[in-house]
Design a protein around this motif. Structure first.
Motif, mmCIF file in Angstrom:
data_model
loop_
_atom_site.group_PDB
_atom_site.id
_atom_site.type_symbol
_atom_site.label_atom_id
_atom_site.label_comp_id
_atom_site.label_asym_id
_atom_site.label_seq_id
_atom_site.Cartn_x
_atom_site.Cartn_y
_atom_site.Cartn_z
ATOM 1 N N ALA A 123 11.367 15.365 -5.939
ATOM 2 C CA ALA A 123 12.457 14.466 -6.339
ATOM 3 C C ALA A 123 11.925 13.309 -7.172
ATOM 4 C CB ALA A 123 13.183 13.949 -5.104
ATOM 5 N N ALA A 124 10.775 12.763 -6.779
ATOM 6 C CA ALA A 124 10.184 11.656 -7.534
ATOM 7 C C ALA A 124 9.712 12.134 -8.907
ATOM 8 C CB ALA A 124 9.012 11.055 -6.759
ATOM 9 N N TRP A 125 9.133 13.334 -8.961
ATOM 10 C CA TRP A 125 8.685 13.858 -10.253
ATOM 11 C C TRP A 125 9.867 14.063 -11.199
ATOM 12 C CZ3 TRP A 125 9.689 18.206 -13.167
ATOM 13 C CH2 TRP A 125 8.813 18.432 -14.249
ATOM 14 N N ASN A 126 10.998 14.443 -10.652
ATOM 15 C CA ASN A 126 12.190 14.715 -11.465
ATOM 16 C C ASN A 126 12.922 13.445 -11.892
ATOM 17 O OD1 ASN A 126 14.147 16.767 -12.529
ATOM 18 N ND2 ASN A 126 15.521 15.699 -11.113
ATOM 19 N N PRO A 176 0.840 -1.212 0.000
ATOM 20 C CA PRO A 176 0.000 0.000 0.000
ATOM 21 C C PRO A 176 0.869 1.254 0.000
ATOM 22 C CG PRO A 176 -0.783 -1.595 1.614
ATOM 23 C CD PRO A 176 0.542 -2.096 1.137
ATOM 24 N N GLY A 177 0.328 2.305 -0.586
ATOM 25 C CA GLY A 177 1.044 3.571 -0.622
ATOM 26 C C GLY A 177 1.081 4.140 -2.026
ATOM 27 N N PHE A 178 1.332 5.438 -2.107
ATOM 28 C CA PHE A 178 1.361 6.130 -3.383
ATOM 29 C C PHE A 178 2.708 5.875 -4.052
ATOM 30 C CE2 PHE A 178 1.416 10.160 -5.958
ATOM 31 C CZ PHE A 178 0.308 9.828 -6.737
ATOM 32 N N PRO A 179 2.735 5.563 -5.345
ATOM 33 C CA PRO A 179 4.010 5.162 -5.973
ATOM 34 C C PRO A 179 5.089 6.231 -5.935
ATOM 35 C CG PRO A 179 2.286 5.502 -7.630
ATOM 36 C CD PRO A 179 1.611 5.489 -6.298
ATOM 37 N N TYR A 180 4.718 7.511 -5.984
ATOM 38 C CA TYR A 180 5.734 8.566 -5.993
ATOM 39 C C TYR A 180 6.223 8.917 -4.589
ATOM 40 C CZ TYR A 180 4.720 8.907 -10.895
ATOM 41 O OH TYR A 180 4.578 8.596 -12.220
#
Length: 480
Positions: A291-294, A108-112
């Motif tokens: 950081a995840a978006w980048n 469970p949790g958001f991937p980013y």
């Protein structure tokens, strides 16, 4: 156009394509002169095309099925079983199965929000936002269903295998939608769609990665423009770019036509809604998980050349340090940028107004040829574009067969010499053959735009581009 008029003007592939003519003759010959076309109540062309696509999607599933198998341990838990290098020996490797656990989608949790360490580097989900969210939704469904499936005694399907099945079903729905849209875009040459539905590349790469939704966005945007819905086209381009970067290049083709015809308001609507929809999707992730978006940008900036790019072929035979990411970034960007400039100038100056599909095909083909990353499944992007731009069956079918062969040969090579893998020279030959076919298609599209060879699409539509709204098509004819 009334339905009966559409049927009347429909072009039989047996009348124009030698490959189709030979096949039709083998199964009974062409339609008779007095046969009534369009009276079949159930087996309409669209239903035949959808059924055909489902057969090839099933083939695509089977080519990957050996990689979703598992084995029961002493504790009864089923784990993924890739023993004996089966991902290579079966050529069943796909990113979907290993990335289920590798990107934290199995918890469970958001991937980013998920990260992991690779040495001193903190890694995150490397896919654009909608791509990651699509994977996450499929993972939620998988985690919900697997406890129900797991009560079956003695089953050997691991959770990652069920995730692959859920993802494959979702992407199959997108592909059937693509077939439906391409059938409309082909207009009077509806049977050209069979080259999309029955493409060997579908059987090999439909489920190698998550590319199909971005293809659906591109084809959907082209259909929206055909229907005169420019704002919806922009939304689809924005969403498509949030899946993969390449749908952005669709704007380049429409910019060329806007400059040529002076119809800027429609293009600006498309551009504005594309930017807005992309920002709406990306802004929350950009702000909350920067950081995840980048990570997508960082990885593309720092990675070397992929196995089947022209840079790797050169480097394997004449070491020129093409695997230096900084050098590659400059070279690939400059080559693609110059190609786009050349396509734009050619599109503005050529006497006959270019068709949308011709321009889009040239841009995407240039990107693939000069980009430092050509994951073999990227070739799937070109399938509907090539069919719409250059429906020459005797060229497209051999190209797709050769392109499909890149994958098993790459897998065989990746086994390594210690496991009886083939030498790189064989891989290089098939990669160059694939690239040669695409260069040949680019040359023919250019010659078609110059009027050096006949354009079967314009011939079938009274000189009009079937991918433009009727008033703009008429204006193009009047101007030229």
């Amino acid at each position: 156009m009334p339905q009966q008029e559409q049927v009347k003007n429909r072009v039989s592939p047996g009348a124009t394509e030698p490959v189709a003519r030979d096949f039709i003759n083998a199964i009974g010959g062409p339609l008779g002169r007095f046969a009534r076309v369009g009276t079949q109540q159930f087996w309409t062309p669209l239903r035949v095309l959808i059924f055909t696509s489902l057969l090839f999607l099933a083939g695509g599933f089977l080519t990957k099925a050996n990689c979703i198998q598992g084995a029961r341990g002493s504790d009864g838990v089923v784990s993924l079983n890739w023993s004996g290098n089966r991902q290579y020996t079966s050529a069943c490797y796909n990113d979907i199965v290993p990335l289920y656990g590798g990107r934290g989608l199995d918890v469970p949790g958001f991937p980013y929000a998920y990260s992991w360490q690779e040495g001193d580097l903190t890694r995150y989900m490397e896919y654009p936002v909608l791509g990651g969210i699509f994977q996450w939704i499929c993972a939620i469904i998988t985690r919900f269903l697997y406890p129900v499936f797991d009560v079956l005694p003695f089953h050997t399907l691991p959770e990652a295998g069920l995730y692959f099945i859920v993802t494959a079903l979702a992407m199959s729905c997108f592909w059937v939608l693509i077939i439906r849209m391409v059938a409309e875009l082909t207009g009077n040459r509806v049977w050209d769609t069979v080259l999309v539905a029955a493409s060997p590349l579908v059987a090999v790469h439909a489920f190698t990665n998550w590319d199909i939704p971005s293809i659906a966005a591109v084809i959907g945007a082209m259909l929206a423009v055909k229907r005169g819905h420019f704002m919806w086209a922009g939304v689809l381009i924005g969403f498509g770019t949030a899946f993969k970067l390449w749908p952005l290049y669709l704007l380049g083709a429409y910019l060329v036509l806007a400059v040529r015809t002076g119809k800027f308001p429609d293009f600006l609507k498309m551009l504005g809604t594309a930017i807005l929809s992309w920002v709406v999707v990306n802004a929350p992730i950009m702000l909350i998980y920067p950081a995840a978006w980048n990570e997508f940008l960082r990885l593309n900036r720092e990675r070397g050349a992929e196995w089947t790019t022209i840079y790797q072929v050169i480097d394997r035979n004449i070491p020129l340090s093409f695997n230096d990411p900084e050098v590659l970034n400059v070279i690939s960007f400059m080559l693609f940028g110059l190609s786009c400039v050349a396509i734009a100038i050619f599109g503005w100056r050529v006497q006959r107004q270019p068709r949308v599909a011709e321009l889009v095909f040239l841009i995407v083909a240039a990107f693939l040829l000069f980009n430092k990353v050509w994951s073999p499944q990227y070739s799937l992007w070109l399938v509907p574009l090539a069919v719409l731009a250059l429906p020459k069956w005797n060229l497209l079918l051999p190209w797709m067969l050769v392109d499909a062969m890149v994958w098993p040969i790459l897998m065989w090579h990746m086994l390594g010499a210690e496991n009886m893998g083939i030498p790189h020279e064989i891989l290089d030959i098939v990669v160059l053959a694939r690239d040669g076919f695409i260069v040949a298609m680019v040359v023919l599209v250019i010659r078609q735009m110059l009027g050096k060879i006949a354009d079967p699409v314009l011939d079938a539509h009274a000189g009009l581009d079937p991918l433009l709204p009727t008033p703009q098509r008429a204006a193009g004819v009047e101007k030229h």
